[in-house]
Every structure is written in structure tokens, then in C-alpha cells.
Scaffold this motif. Structure first.
Motif, PDB file in Angstrom:
ATOM      1  N   LYS A  15      -1.812  24.877  23.647  1.00  0.00           N
ATOM      2  CA  LYS A  15      -2.539  25.102  22.401  1.00  0.00           C
ATOM      3  C   LYS A  15      -3.763  24.203  22.410  1.00  0.00           C
ATOM      4  O   LYS A  15      -3.714  23.066  22.892  1.00  0.00           O
ATOM      5  CB  LYS A  15      -1.678  24.741  21.193  1.00  0.00           C
ATOM      6  N   PRO A  16      -4.841  24.703  21.896  1.00  0.00           N
ATOM      7  CA  PRO A  16      -6.012  23.823  21.823  1.00  0.00           C
ATOM      8  C   PRO A  16      -5.742  22.674  20.843  1.00  0.00           C
ATOM      9  O   PRO A  16      -5.070  22.830  19.837  1.00  0.00           O
ATOM     10  CB  PRO A  16      -7.136  24.734  21.332  1.00  0.00           C
ATOM     11  N   LYS A  17      -6.295  21.479  21.148  1.00  0.00           N
ATOM     12  CA  LYS A  17      -6.087  20.321  20.288  1.00  0.00           C
ATOM     13  C   LYS A  17      -6.884  20.484  18.996  1.00  0.00           C
ATOM     14  O   LYS A  17      -8.015  20.943  19.006  1.00  0.00           O
ATOM     15  CB  LYS A  17      -6.552  19.046  20.987  1.00  0.00           C
ATOM     16  N   GLN A  18      -6.269  20.064  17.877  1.00  0.00           N
ATOM     17  CA  GLN A  18      -6.949  20.145  16.581  1.00  0.00           C
ATOM     18  C   GLN A  18      -7.816  18.898  16.394  1.00  0.00           C
ATOM     19  O   GLN A  18      -7.390  17.786  16.698  1.00  0.00           O
ATOM     20  CB  GLN A  18      -5.927  20.220  15.448  1.00  0.00           C
ATOM     21  N   PRO A  19      -9.036  19.091  15.888  1.00  0.00           N
ATOM     22  CA  PRO A  19      -9.890  17.920  15.643  1.00  0.00           C
ATOM     23  C   PRO A  19      -9.329  17.076  14.509  1.00  0.00           C
ATOM     24  O   PRO A  19      -8.595  17.550  13.656  1.00  0.00           O
ATOM     25  CB  PRO A  19     -11.243  18.534  15.276  1.00  0.00           C
ATOM     26  N   LEU A  20      -9.700  15.778  14.507  1.00  0.00           N
ATOM     27  CA  LEU A  20      -9.225  14.869  13.466  1.00  0.00           C
ATOM     28  C   LEU A  20      -9.744  15.250  12.090  1.00  0.00           C
ATOM     29  O   LEU A  20      -9.030  15.156  11.096  1.00  0.00           O
ATOM     30  CB  LEU A  20      -9.669  13.429  13.798  1.00  0.00           C
ATOM     31  N   ILE A  21     -11.007  15.634  11.993  1.00  0.00           N
ATOM     32  CA  ILE A  21     -11.614  16.028  10.706  1.00  0.00           C
ATOM     33  C   ILE A  21     -11.841  17.529  10.759  1.00  0.00           C
ATOM     34  O   ILE A  21     -12.450  18.027  11.708  1.00  0.00           O
ATOM     35  CB  ILE A  21     -12.947  15.303  10.487  1.00  0.00           C
TER      36      ILE A  21
END
Length: 197
Positions: A15-21
């Protein structure tokens, strides 16, 4: 071997990593920063010419205030009369101090045949500064005189059923010493009179 998975290892889908913001929150912050910068520029107005604070630029105001000054019209019609030389007082370089003589105290002594002649009493001088009806005010004035390097006392007396507190300085042996002390007090803003007793 290739293409086969080992036992015990399962394939996980990547899965693609989710950004922090989140993207929408970052966009909102950027929009708020730009808006606050724009409002600051509108309030500051660095492109406007600088005006002195006390100068009024309204032409209406300038016209109204100039009409109020009638002395421009009145002054040329006025005539100045000089003061006669006799009316101008002569300036004195040195003011003579006023010396008040205290009432003499007479003792009711029978003068007999064998009375001894008394030696002439040399007068002494005091400075009477002021009389107060409040003892604290008199003591405060006494302290001011002492701070000027002169001696001072508060003398209590009753006149007309009221108690007064007189602030005096001295006694001084000569009139000249009393006048010098008076001038010292005058330099500190304290008025006094010289009393001969």
C-alpha cells in the motif's frame, strides 16, 4: 524458485504510505498564510506616501481655520503708545530685606535705688518661615529647613482660641547672618521674614 513464495511467508499487498499531513489541511494552511499577508499589506500600505502626523491635509479645514484669525485685519489698524519713562520702575540690583521688630517684652520690675544697671542686650534675629494649624505640616517644613543646613524649631502658640505652630530658624547674632540664611532658604523656594527681637 523464481516466482514461488517460500513457505510461511505470505505476500502482502504493498500500500502506498500515507503522508503525515493530509493534502487538504496543508492547502488550508497555505491559503490562510497568504490571506493574512494580504490583510497585513492592506493595513500597512507601504506604497502610500508618508504624511507627517500633525499636518492636516483637508483643504476645507484649512479654509475654515484661516477665517477665524481676525487679528490679521485688526493689527494694521492698531496704534502702539509707549509707556512714559516715569511709569517704569527702576530695577534694583540688590533688594533690601524687610526686617520686622518683635514687640518688646517689658518686665514689671521695681526699679529701686540699689538696682544694678543692666548691660545693653544685643539684639538677635530669627527667620519666621510660616505658621501652620497642623503640627505635621509644621514639622515637615522644619525638616526642609534642616535639609538646607540651617537650624529650625517649631514654636506652639495660641491666638484667638486656636493653636498655631510657627516654624522659625535661628537665632542669628547679626542681621547679615539672618539675611544670608534667608537667601539660602529662598534658593530652595522657602519664603521667610527676618524678625529682630
Amino acid at each position: 524458485m523464481f516466482g514461488k513464495t517460500q513457505r510461511g511467508v505470505s505476500e502482502r499487498p504493498t500500500k502506498p504510505k500515507q503522508p503525515l499531513i493530509p493534502k487538504w489541511l496543508g492547502l488550508l494552511v497555505v491559503v490562510l498564510i497568504v490571506l493574512s499577508f494580504g490583510v497585513a499589506l492592506l493595513l500597512w500600505k507601504p506604497w502610500a506616501p508618508v504624511q507627517p502626523r500633525n499636518e492636516v491635509t483637508s483643504e476645507h479645514y484649512q479654509e475654515d481655520t484661516n477665517k477665524d484669525y481676525r487679528f490679521y485685519d485688526l493689527l494694521p489698524q492698531q496704534q502702539v503708545t509707549p509707556i512714559p519713562q516715569q511709569a517704569v520702575p527702576e530695577t534694583q540690583t540688590q533688594q533690601q530685606p524687610v526686617i520686622v521688630e518683635a514687640p518688646s517684652q517689658t518686665n514689671d520690675v521695681d526699679v529701686g535705688v540699689n538696682a544694678e544697671p543692666t548691660a545693653p542686650v544685643q539684639p538677635e534675629y530669627i527667620l519666621q518661615v510660616r505658621s501652620y494649624d497642623d503640627p505635621d505640616a509644621a514639622d515637615a517644613r522644619r525638616a526642609e529647613i534642616i535639609l538646607n543646613g540651617l537650624s529650625a524649631d517649631v514654636v506652639q502658640s495660641s491666638e484667638g482660641g486656636k493653636t498655631w505652630y510657627r516654624v522659625i530658624s535661628g537665632p542669628y547674632d547679626s542681621q547679615n547672618a539672618a539675611v544670608i540664611a534667608q537667601q539660602t532658604l529662598q534658593h530652595s523656594g522657602i519664603d521667610s521674614i527676618v524678625v529682630k527681637r
